[in-house]
Motif scaffolding. Structure first.
Motif, PDB file in Angstrom:
ATOM      1  N   LEU A  27       0.368  -1.420  10.290  1.00  0.00           N
ATOM      2  CA  LEU A  27       1.279  -0.866   9.285  1.00  0.00           C
ATOM      3  C   LEU A  27       0.492  -0.273   8.128  1.00  0.00           C
ATOM      4  O   LEU A  27       0.825   0.795   7.612  1.00  0.00           O
ATOM      5  CB  LEU A  27       2.189  -1.970   8.735  1.00  0.00           C
ATOM      6  CG  LEU A  27       3.593  -2.077   9.295  1.00  0.00           C
ATOM      7  CD1 LEU A  27       4.412  -3.009   8.424  1.00  0.00           C
ATOM      8  CD2 LEU A  27       4.265  -0.719   9.395  1.00  0.00           C
ATOM      9  N   PHE A  28      -0.548  -0.990   7.725  1.00  0.00           N
ATOM     10  CA  PHE A  28      -1.395  -0.494   6.646  1.00  0.00           C
ATOM     11  C   PHE A  28      -2.057   0.822   7.054  1.00  0.00           C
ATOM     12  O   PHE A  28      -2.084   1.790   6.291  1.00  0.00           O
ATOM     13  CB  PHE A  28      -2.457  -1.545   6.294  1.00  0.00           C
ATOM     14  CG  PHE A  28      -3.400  -1.117   5.209  1.00  0.00           C
ATOM     15  CD1 PHE A  28      -3.045  -1.234   3.870  1.00  0.00           C
ATOM     16  CD2 PHE A  28      -4.643  -0.580   5.516  1.00  0.00           C
ATOM     17  CE1 PHE A  28      -3.902  -0.828   2.868  1.00  0.00           C
ATOM     18  CE2 PHE A  28      -5.514  -0.173   4.516  1.00  0.00           C
ATOM     19  CZ  PHE A  28      -5.136  -0.295   3.193  1.00  0.00           C
ATOM     20  N   THR A  29      -2.530   0.881   8.299  1.00  0.00           N
ATOM     21  CA  THR A  29      -3.201   2.085   8.785  1.00  0.00           C
ATOM     22  C   THR A  29      -2.241   3.269   8.849  1.00  0.00           C
ATOM     23  O   THR A  29      -2.652   4.421   8.724  1.00  0.00           O
ATOM     24  CB  THR A  29      -3.800   1.826  10.180  1.00  0.00           C
ATOM     25  OG1 THR A  29      -4.454   0.569  10.161  1.00  0.00           O
ATOM     26  CG2 THR A  29      -4.790   2.901  10.567  1.00  0.00           C
ATOM     27  N   THR A  30      -0.957   2.984   9.054  1.00  0.00           N
ATOM     28  CA  THR A  30       0.036   4.049   9.077  1.00  0.00           C
ATOM     29  C   THR A  30       0.013   4.841   7.771  1.00  0.00           C
ATOM     30  O   THR A  30       0.144   6.058   7.762  1.00  0.00           O
ATOM     31  CB  THR A  30       1.443   3.438   9.276  1.00  0.00           C
ATOM     32  OG1 THR A  30       1.433   2.710  10.497  1.00  0.00           O
ATOM     33  CG2 THR A  30       2.506   4.503   9.319  1.00  0.00           C
ATOM     34  N   SER A  34       0.807  -1.214   0.000  1.00  0.00           N
ATOM     35  CA  SER A  34       0.000   0.000   0.000  1.00  0.00           C
ATOM     36  C   SER A  34       0.845   1.272   0.000  1.00  0.00           C
ATOM     37  O   SER A  34       0.374   2.331  -0.379  1.00  0.00           O
ATOM     38  CB  SER A  34      -0.954  -0.006   1.201  1.00  0.00           C
ATOM     39  OG  SER A  34      -0.244  -0.240   2.386  1.00  0.00           O
ATOM     40  N   PHE A  35       2.133   1.150   0.425  1.00  0.00           N
ATOM     41  CA  PHE A  35       2.983   2.336   0.430  1.00  0.00           C
ATOM     42  C   PHE A  35       3.180   2.864  -0.985  1.00  0.00           C
ATOM     43  O   PHE A  35       3.205   4.071  -1.205  1.00  0.00           O
ATOM     44  CB  PHE A  35       4.347   2.009   1.050  1.00  0.00           C
ATOM     45  CG  PHE A  35       5.247   3.208   1.164  1.00  0.00           C
ATOM     46  CD1 PHE A  35       5.196   4.027   2.285  1.00  0.00           C
ATOM     47  CD2 PHE A  35       6.144   3.544   0.149  1.00  0.00           C
ATOM     48  CE1 PHE A  35       6.010   5.132   2.398  1.00  0.00           C
ATOM     49  CE2 PHE A  35       6.959   4.662   0.265  1.00  0.00           C
ATOM     50  CZ  PHE A  35       6.892   5.453   1.385  1.00  0.00           C
ATOM     51  N   GLU A  64      -7.146   6.885   7.095  1.00  0.00           N
ATOM     52  CA  GLU A  64      -8.596   7.052   6.945  1.00  0.00           C
ATOM     53  C   GLU A  64      -9.309   5.723   6.673  1.00  0.00           C
ATOM     54  O   GLU A  64     -10.504   5.597   6.848  1.00  0.00           O
ATOM     55  CB  GLU A  64      -8.890   8.069   5.826  1.00  0.00           C
ATOM     56  CG  GLU A  64      -8.579   7.634   4.408  1.00  0.00           C
ATOM     57  CD  GLU A  64      -7.091   7.409   4.172  1.00  0.00           C
ATOM     58  OE1 GLU A  64      -6.750   6.679   3.231  1.00  0.00           O
ATOM     59  OE2 GLU A  64      -6.241   7.950   4.943  1.00  0.00           O
ATOM     60  N   ALA A  65      -8.537   4.681   6.274  1.00  0.00           N
ATOM     61  CA  ALA A  65      -9.155   3.400   5.907  1.00  0.00           C
ATOM     62  C   ALA A  65      -9.573   2.633   7.156  1.00  0.00           C
ATOM     63  O   ALA A  65      -8.864   2.636   8.154  1.00  0.00           O
ATOM     64  CB  ALA A  65      -8.182   2.561   5.086  1.00  0.00           C
ATOM     65  N   ILE A  66     -10.733   1.978   7.088  1.00  0.00           N
ATOM     66  CA  ILE A  66     -11.192   1.136   8.197  1.00  0.00           C
ATOM     67  C   ILE A  66     -10.956  -0.305   7.793  1.00  0.00           C
ATOM     68  O   ILE A  66     -11.611  -0.833   6.901  1.00  0.00           O
ATOM     69  CB  ILE A  66     -12.673   1.398   8.508  1.00  0.00           C
ATOM     70  CG1 ILE A  66     -12.815   2.816   9.056  1.00  0.00           C
ATOM     71  CG2 ILE A  66     -13.193   0.378   9.519  1.00  0.00           C
ATOM     72  CD1 ILE A  66     -14.217   3.354   8.968  1.00  0.00           C
ATOM     73  N   THR A  67      -9.973  -0.933   8.417  1.00  0.00           N
ATOM     74  CA  THR A  67      -9.605  -2.287   8.035  1.00  0.00           C
ATOM     75  C   THR A  67      -9.542  -3.160   9.278  1.00  0.00           C
ATOM     76  O   THR A  67      -8.531  -3.177   9.974  1.00  0.00           O
ATOM     77  CB  THR A  67      -8.224  -2.296   7.365  1.00  0.00           C
ATOM     78  OG1 THR A  67      -7.377  -1.420   8.103  1.00  0.00           O
ATOM     79  CG2 THR A  67      -8.283  -1.880   5.932  1.00  0.00           C
ATOM     80  N   PRO A  68     -10.628  -3.877   9.551  1.00  0.00           N
ATOM     81  CA  PRO A  68     -10.619  -4.712  10.750  1.00  0.00           C
ATOM     82  C   PRO A  68      -9.654  -5.888  10.606  1.00  0.00           C
ATOM     83  O   PRO A  68      -9.378  -6.348   9.505  1.00  0.00           O
ATOM     84  CB  PRO A  68     -12.062  -5.213  10.841  1.00  0.00           C
ATOM     85  CG  PRO A  68     -12.586  -5.135   9.455  1.00  0.00           C
ATOM     86  CD  PRO A  68     -11.885  -3.981   8.805  1.00  0.00           C
TER      87      PRO A  68
END
Ligand code: K
Ligand code: K
Lengths: 500, 500
Positions: free
Chosen positions: B379-382, A496-497, B386-390
């Motif tokens: 890491l993805f949220t970093t 995703s980076f 804004e993304a909501i990823t449970p």
């Protein structure tokens, strides 16, 4: 607002700025080389490289504003490239073990990350200019980490870093670049001033005959790596080479180096009560005092150590606790000979570190303080699930996402440490290197948490040279990843980076 | 709905029920004592005590329903009281080191917590009935923890325990008592059935002459402590006393003991694909296989160990990995003589444990799996705040409060382990006990994570008797707190537990 894709040209442009400026500190050992009549090429060559690469990269892009992703990329590239360029003088000087590029890169990365783990086993083989370069690169690494921590990591909220005391509490990720420049100017003066003070103090002890051998070269060298909590020394027996007065003098400077620099800035500008109103500072002070007292008691029990009287025991205990808790890594004695209890206390200190927003490394007390407070709060919530009870730091509520980030960062650090230990111990088994479990653990912790000396073969008066090349490469990576707080490197390996 | 105050009478009433039933397992060694002509008082006395105390406590209250706080209190009291009562036979028998109450309580707590750390250094000093009592109390501890984990901790959401596979996924904290009875009946049959199967298998090997010495006494003893992942053995050299076939046979039973019992229940009832659809089970299987292969390679490299051919190396490696990863603690060889790399791999396994909802101890793979998934998500949220990823477990989203609880529980376990190590190493320095740092760490981990044997002086064929009384008391506390997952004891020390 975020850019849709990472603009790597911006990151490279700003990296160019960093590399260009690297020519200035390279000039310091150059001057010493001129004075001593040493070869100049080891320093002229990297000056040429950094100037050319720096100016070249700056042409790539006119845009200067970083957003989140550009900042991560720029930070990761900066520590990597400075680590590589810093190795050039060692290779070109071509003396001792540092002539091998893998060793030179280990030593340089250990420098710029303020780790202080050394490959050198024969200090006599190296010129004063090369030894000074080790000190300068650590001092530079300390300055770099201050700017990184206070103006970048805190803005990017890496592992809860936004909780540290900064000069403005606005969390505006946009347009990082002007902010960085402002903070860097402010910190740079303070950092240079403290270093000058330490140099002056040490040199005065030398001139007064109280600390024989503390000439200007040694005063500058040790002042630089104390304030940077970095730990390199041009002496094979580290600070043990100098009189008790010099050892005592370095204690407050290591302590200051691991104090939040914004707090220091306010203190210097007359707000004297500010540190004591800061919960993290009180926690730091309490830990330093408590651990020093405990260590003194442990050394008094240990008949082999407590031979030189109470002053010596207190000094040796306090110095070593402050040195490891602040992640400096200086030593006045070979603490390998201490009892397992004393060694284990030092080992535990490796996982703490000083205050966030300082030159310290490791997990840092800000995170541990929040972790402890959150444990307590979570216990309360167990009984009263309906109650809303925020964790408070110096009176301000900490939001839940930040607590989760801090839990995650602390746990991730411990997991990486555990995996790193497995790599060290298994790779050592592969090459037949005799290494106890504790030695392997301490070497992994000492590199990943940027402490420097470990226990056993990589002890304070020994070197990391006996490890295999694979292990040394892994440790170089650990120092690098640990110093810039894991996340900036880790995100580069996510898909995703690079995607929009 | 919660009660306004904790109704401690309900907790004591239910404790009475537990104590009353304790008379039944106490009758098993009593029968052996009758057969062998051993003194009967060591068992008759605690039977009288448990019956009297049990019936007495049941008169306290007519109300039977527990809410959250009554459940915590009842759980904490149950393990404590059974641990104390279980020590009575050792003290009354009065043989060897177990005659001392502090040692007897250590041994009994090590039993009921399924730890398997022993004080005994001379197995010949004890009668068969006393040795069998150690096995029975561990088997009982295994059953107790199954009921606790599946029907109480999962309902109370201790450290994310609600994520484990249970027979009903409704999270209804009210009226725990009828639920517990139902689950206990279901689990009890399965647990007893598996134990019978293991006993039959081992005894058959003995009768067939394949495993000499595996008589009914030994078959029952080892079946009980394998299924309970507990690890006591009446043999001084543990499972090393028996032929390879018996060692191999115990591997699947330890593995089963550390598998979620609700998953086993569905499997036994024909839903054969269910384990493989469970992510935690797949993770567990992969770790067991991966670590066994790695250990085999490490032993093949180690010239001192790999002398008996490939079958022996594979067997010894697999057995020891399964034994420590499932937190059983059996040994077939003295792994103290292995290389640091091999020992360190075993040490790392101590921090894992098997599946939640089994008899296993330690942190458990459910938590580690969520921790690893959450690291990745964070890491993805970093990059995409804004993304909501449970985080998903076997396809279902895990809520954020649960992730925070799991982070907290895992970190708290590691912090307690670190503090426990400091206590062990400092107290050993106080009494002058020679103990390396790694030995201290492994002894702290082996007791807190309920593994049993450690490295060095408390190794698999040694005993915990050399530790000081203070250290042994601390370890008794660690076993107790670790087994019931920290929280039920910790909340008792908060003010809010006792207030309305
Ligand atoms: K350092
Ligand atoms: K066990």
């Amino acid at each position: 607002m975020h850019r849709l894709r990472v603009n790597w040209r911006v990151s490279l442009r700003l990296l160019g700025g960093v590399l260009k400026w690297l020519a200035v500190p390279l000039a310091i050992p150059l001057v010493v080389a001129v004075i001593d009549g040493d070869p100049l090429v080891p320093f002229l060559a990297p000056i040429a490289v950094t100037l050319a690469a720096g100016v070249g990269l700056e042409q790539l892009e006119t845009e200067k504003n970083m957003y989140t992703r550009e900042a991560y990329l720029m930070v990761s590239l900066s520590w990597l490239c400075v680590g590589l360029v810093g190795a050039i003088p060692f290779v070109l000087a071509g003396n001792g073990l540092l002539a091998a590029p893998s060793n030179a890169i280990f030593e340089s990365m250990s420098g710029i990350t303020t780790t202080g783990a050394t490959i050198i086993d024969d200090f006599g083989a190296h010129s004063r200019s090369i030894l000074l370069w080790r000190q300068v690169i650590q001092w530079l690494g300390g300055l770099g980490i201050l700017v990184l921590a206070i103006s970048i990591l805190s803005q990017l909220s890496v592992g809860g870093a936004q909780l540290m005391e900064t000069e403005s509490q606005t969390q505006d990720v946009q347009k990082l670049t002007p902010k960085i420049a402002g903070t860097a100017r402010l910190i740079w003066r303070l950092y240079a001033g403290i270093t000058l003070l330490a140099t002056g103090g040490l040199f005065a002890l030398g001139v007064a005959g109280i600390a024989p051998g503390m000439d200007l070269f040694n005063a500058v060298s040790h002042a630089m790596t104390a304030v940077a909590t970095a730990g390199f020394s041009p002496q094979p027996d580290s600070v043990g080479a100098f009189a008790p007065a010099a050892q005592w003098l370095l204690v407050p400077f290591m302590f200051i180096g691991a104090t939040n620099f914004i707090l220091l800035y306010f203190f210097v500008n007359g707000d004297w009560g500010r540190p004591l109103r800061n919960e993290e500072f009180r926690f730091y002070l309490a830990l330093v005092v408590g651990a020093s007292v405990l260590m003194t008691l442990l050394l008094l029990v240990d008949a082999d150590v407590a031979t030189g009287g109470l002053e010596e025991t207190v000094r040796v205990a306090t110095f070593q606790i402050v040195s490891l808790l602040t992640t400096t890594g200086f030593a006045t004695v070979d603490f390998n000979t201490w009892s397992p209890a004393a060694k284990h206390l030092l080992f535990a200190c490796m996982f703490l570190g000083g205050m966030a927003g300082s030159t310290t490394c490791s997990i840092k007390l800000l995170r541990w303080l929040i972790v402890l407070k959150a444990f307590r709060r979570d216990l309360f919530t167990t009984i009263h699930p309906e109650a809303i009870t925020p964790v408070r730091l110096s009176g301000t509520a900490v939001d839940e996402a930040t607590i989760r980030d801090i839990y995650a960062y602390t746990l991730l650090s411990l997991v990486i440490f555990a995996l790193a230990t497995l790599v060290v111990v298994i790779d050592s088994a592969r090459v037949g290197l005799e290494l106890s479990e504790f030695e392997a653990m301490s070497a992994a912790a000492a590199t990943f948490f940027n402490i420097g000396p470990a226990f056993g073969i990589a002890g304070p008066f020994n070197s990391y040279s006996p490890f295999s090349t694979v292990t040394k490469a892994a440790m170089t990576l650990l120092m690098y990843v640990g110093r810039i707080e894991i996340i900036p490197v880790a995100v580069l390996f996510t898909r995703s980076f690079w995607q929009s």
